[in-house]
Design an enzyme around this catalytic site. Structure first.
Site, mmCIF file in Angstrom:
data_model
loop_
_atom_site.group_PDB
_atom_site.id
_atom_site.type_symbol
_atom_site.label_atom_id
_atom_site.label_comp_id
_atom_site.label_asym_id
_atom_site.label_seq_id
_atom_site.Cartn_x
_atom_site.Cartn_y
_atom_site.Cartn_z
ATOM 1 N N GLN A 120 0.653 -1.137 -0.167
ATOM 2 C CA GLN A 120 -0.079 -0.039 0.092
ATOM 3 C C GLN A 120 0.689 0.652 0.123
ATOM 4 O O GLN A 120 1.436 1.803 0.910
ATOM 5 C CB GLN A 120 -0.740 -0.189 0.985
ATOM 6 C CG GLN A 120 -1.745 0.680 1.603
ATOM 7 C CD GLN A 120 -3.044 1.151 1.937
ATOM 8 O OE1 GLN A 120 -2.870 0.148 2.789
ATOM 9 N NE2 GLN A 120 -4.056 1.952 1.867
ATOM 10 N N PHE A 121 1.454 1.881 -0.884
ATOM 11 C CA PHE A 121 2.353 2.734 -1.143
ATOM 12 C C PHE A 121 1.351 3.892 -0.154
ATOM 13 O O PHE A 121 2.135 5.442 0.046
ATOM 14 C CB PHE A 121 2.271 3.055 -2.922
ATOM 15 C CG PHE A 121 1.199 3.808 -3.937
ATOM 16 C CD1 PHE A 121 1.034 4.974 -3.459
ATOM 17 C CD2 PHE A 121 0.276 2.513 -4.334
ATOM 18 C CE1 PHE A 121 0.511 5.690 -3.961
ATOM 19 C CE2 PHE A 121 -0.499 3.320 -4.987
ATOM 20 C CZ PHE A 121 -0.783 5.122 -5.311
ATOM 21 N N THR A 122 0.228 4.067 -0.454
ATOM 22 C CA THR A 122 -0.334 5.264 0.361
ATOM 23 C C THR A 122 0.081 5.733 1.401
ATOM 24 O O THR A 122 -0.229 6.502 2.423
ATOM 25 C CB THR A 122 -2.143 5.519 -0.204
ATOM 26 O OG1 THR A 122 -2.651 4.249 0.821
ATOM 27 C CG2 THR A 122 -2.627 5.032 -1.538
#
Length: 149
Positions: free
Chosen positions: A78-80
């Site tokens: 999850q890059f967010t």
């Protein structure tokens, strides 16, 4: 690396509206990777997660690890998690690792659990939109950042 760890009764992940992976009682780990993460971060974070005592013992005290309860593990990239929200209303992801680098570290992270601890994680599909249904047990949610060792 940054991880949001949730103690769950179950977790089900779908890709393109089709079942992709699922676990029963265990940990759902959302992991973000930044450009300066390396295999030392992979090793440190996996050891921290596998030994994290967040499951209740017979006295209802969080004193057992994933290994102690023979729990299951789901790891989702999850890059967010590296969103910057200081300016404006649209998050910036400049601190998130680029796709190729992040995917290599993500795969190394998954293999670390399998090879070092004998736990075969269920996963998401890197780089794809996913839907995750889960039941948080507790609720228990822990955030760990390898930059704050």
């Amino acid at each position: 690396m940054k991880a949001v760890i949730q103690r769950v009764n179950y977790s089900k992940l779908r890709v393109n509206n089709k079942a992709y992976s699922q676990i029963n009682k265990g940990l759902l780990v959302l992991v973000g990777i930044t450009q300066d993460d390396d295999l030392k971060d992979v090793s440190w974070l996996s050891k921290k997660i596998i030994n994290l005592r967040v499951f209740n013992d017979e006295m209802k005290i969080m004193n057992r690890s994933l290994i102690d309860i023979s729990g299951e593990l789901m790891i989702v990239s999850q890059f967010t998690l590296y969103a910057q929200t200081k300016k404006g209303n649209r998050p910036s992801y400049v601190n998130a690792a680029k796709g190729e680098v992040a995917e290599q570290i993500y795969k190394s992270f998954i293999l670390e659990f399998k090879n070092k601890y004998g736990v075969i994680p269920q996963t998401g599909k890197f780089g794809h939109d996913m839907n995750i249904e889960f039941e948080n047990n507790g609720p228990v949610t822990i955030i760990i950042d390898t930059k704050n060792k």
